[in-house]
Design a protein around this motif. Structure first.
Motif, PDB file in Angstrom:
ATOM      1  N   ASP A   1      26.265   1.825  -4.618  1.00 15.42           N
ATOM      2  CA  ASP A   1      25.099   1.764  -5.585  1.00 15.42           C
ATOM      3  C   ASP A   1      25.382   1.527  -6.848  1.00 15.42           C
ATOM      4  OD1 ASP A   1      22.844   1.696  -3.606  1.00 15.42           O
ATOM      5  OD2 ASP A   1      22.739   3.863  -3.835  1.00 15.42           O
ATOM      6  N   GLY A   2      26.659   1.514  -6.996  1.00 19.74           N
ATOM      7  CA  GLY A   2      27.416   0.980  -8.532  1.00 19.74           C
ATOM      8  C   GLY A   2      27.592   2.268  -9.327  1.00 19.74           C
ATOM      9  N   TYR A   3      27.646   3.681  -8.796  1.00 27.43           N
ATOM     10  CA  TYR A   3      27.727   4.795  -9.690  1.00 27.43           C
ATOM     11  C   TYR A   3      28.973   5.014  -9.576  1.00 27.43           C
ATOM     12  CZ  TYR A   3      22.782   5.389  -8.819  1.00 27.43           C
ATOM     13  OH  TYR A   3      21.166   5.026  -9.005  1.00 27.43           O
ATOM     14  N   LEU A   4      29.519   5.635 -10.629  1.00 18.71           N
ATOM     15  CA  LEU A   4      31.053   5.800 -10.991  1.00 18.71           C
ATOM     16  C   LEU A   4      31.289   7.209 -10.478  1.00 18.71           C
ATOM     17  CD1 LEU A   4      33.522   4.780 -12.507  1.00 18.71           C
ATOM     18  CD2 LEU A   4      32.838   6.589 -14.473  1.00 18.71           C
ATOM     19  N   VAL A   5      32.484   7.143  -9.576  1.00 20.74           N
ATOM     20  CA  VAL A   5      32.974   8.418  -8.759  1.00 20.74           C
ATOM     21  C   VAL A   5      33.855   9.110  -9.855  1.00 20.74           C
ATOM     22  CG1 VAL A   5      34.120   9.291  -7.009  1.00 20.74           C
ATOM     23  CG2 VAL A   5      32.784   7.144  -6.734  1.00 20.74           C
ATOM     24  N   GLU A   6      33.431  10.351 -10.066  1.00 19.48           N
ATOM     25  CA  GLU A   6      34.107  11.220 -11.129  1.00 19.48           C
ATOM     26  C   GLU A   6      35.348  11.678 -10.558  1.00 19.48           C
ATOM     27  OE1 GLU A   6      31.499  14.106 -12.632  1.00 19.48           O
ATOM     28  OE2 GLU A   6      30.053  12.643 -13.305  1.00 19.48           O
ATOM     29  N   PRO A   7      36.465  11.854 -11.209  1.00 16.70           N
ATOM     30  CA  PRO A   7      36.751  11.431 -12.491  1.00 16.70           C
ATOM     31  C   PRO A   7      36.822  10.053 -12.604  1.00 16.70           C
ATOM     32  CG  PRO A   7      38.716  12.676 -11.982  1.00 16.70           C
ATOM     33  CD  PRO A   7      37.636  12.792 -10.820  1.00 16.70           C
ATOM     34  N   GLY A   8      36.383   9.285 -13.694  1.00 11.87           N
ATOM     35  CA  GLY A   8      36.604   8.027 -13.699  1.00 11.87           C
ATOM     36  C   GLY A   8      38.010   7.484 -13.562  1.00 11.87           C
ATOM     37  N   LEU A   9      38.416   6.994 -12.593  1.00 12.86           N
ATOM     38  CA  LEU A   9      39.702   6.216 -12.490  1.00 12.86           C
ATOM     39  C   LEU A   9      39.700   4.770 -12.237  1.00 12.86           C
ATOM     40  CD1 LEU A   9      41.034   9.051 -10.107  1.00 12.86           C
ATOM     41  CD2 LEU A   9      41.576   8.824 -12.424  1.00 12.86           C
ATOM     42  N   ASN A  10      40.599   4.020 -12.798  1.00 14.79           N
ATOM     43  CA  ASN A  10      40.695   2.458 -12.574  1.00 14.79           C
ATOM     44  C   ASN A  10      41.937   2.210 -11.913  1.00 14.79           C
ATOM     45  OD1 ASN A  10      38.721   3.224 -14.938  1.00 14.79           O
ATOM     46  ND2 ASN A  10      38.854   0.905 -15.285  1.00 14.79           N
TER      47      ASN A  10
END
Length: 262
Positions: free
Chosen positions: A132-141
């Protein structure tokens, strides 16, 4: 006639039970879904004769009284947070928790939500996000030039970049645990919210302090057992029929009385 009202509460309770079972069956293939069970309790009792009270002055107390129950009610629909089976996939960003713990997700209002569904993907800037496009914590790129992503059982994320041999450590996924998982509020979309009943989230890394391990390339299947749900469905249907029979019997008795009056 109280029997009519009592049996009606039984039919209402079994209807709720049927709805819970229907939702379980409907989500039999939903990733990370946890089956639910309706819980019931008897209603208050009407006392026609109290026990433990002397029938007349100077006599011994009455050993048994007369108390008529007034039916049943639904007191809870409990989510059963049992481990679902793990199914292998071909997506390296599919993650399953083998054991206790919840993935943490940044919800639409900025609050932290929790899920067992690890069907993740990459956002436009390499962020790890839910479907659904929600960021998985902790935000990692994940770097855009990464050719391989590996995630170990401790939640450490490694990415191997083009023209590099050794992978780089990007960070580590953390999991949340609760004193009472059943107290979490189900929001739909495989998301849950912390409540006063669940207690505050205790966060930490996978495979530590009783938390489960991360399995890359797997998804946790629904813990719904089709055979068990069909058995519960038959039981609920029979209970509904029996309450219906009580209403029919009470109606026949009232009809007999009415005919006698005429």
């Amino acid at each position: 006639m109280k029997a009519l009202a009592i049996a009606a509460t039984g039919m209402s309770a079994q209807q709720t039970n049927l709805e819970v079972i229907a939702n379980n069956v409907a989500n039999i293939n939903t990733t990370g879904f946890k089956r639910a069970r309706a819980e019931f309790a008897d209603l208050i009792y009407q006392t026609d004769r109290a026990q433990g009270v002397p029938n007349r002055g100077g006599e011994l107390p009455v050993p048994e009284g007369t108390r008529i129950g007034l039916g049943v009610r639904t007191i809870a629909v409990r989510n059963l947070h049992e481990q679902g089976s793990l199914k292998g996939t071909s997506n390296p960003l599919d993650l399953a928790i083998n054991g206790d713990g919840w993935f943490q997700v940044s919800g639409p209002e900025g609050e932290t939500l929790y899920t067992r569904s690890g069907a993740f993907n990459l956002g436009p800037n390499g962020e790890i996000v839910t479907l659904d496009g929600y960021l998985v914590e902790p935000g990692l790129n994940v770097p855009q030039d990464a050719v391989e992503v590996a995630i170990n059982q401790s939640g450490e994320i490694f990415a191997r970049l083009a023209n590099e041999v050794e992978p780089q450590l990007l960070g580590q996924i953390s999991l949340a645990t609760f004193a009472n998982d059943a107290g979490l509020e189900a929001l739909g979309d495989n998301l849950f919210r912390e409540t006063a009943a669940s207690g505050q989230a205790a966060t930490g890394f996978p495979s530590l302090e009783g938390r489960g391990s991360i399995q890359q390339g797997y998804l946790e299947a629904s813990n719904v057992d089709a055979v068990k749900e069909i058995t519960e469905l038959i039981s609920a249907q029979r209970a509904y029929e029996m309450n219906s029979k009580v209403i029919q019997a009470a109606d026949d008795m009232a009809s007999t009385v009415a005919k006698g009056i005429r």
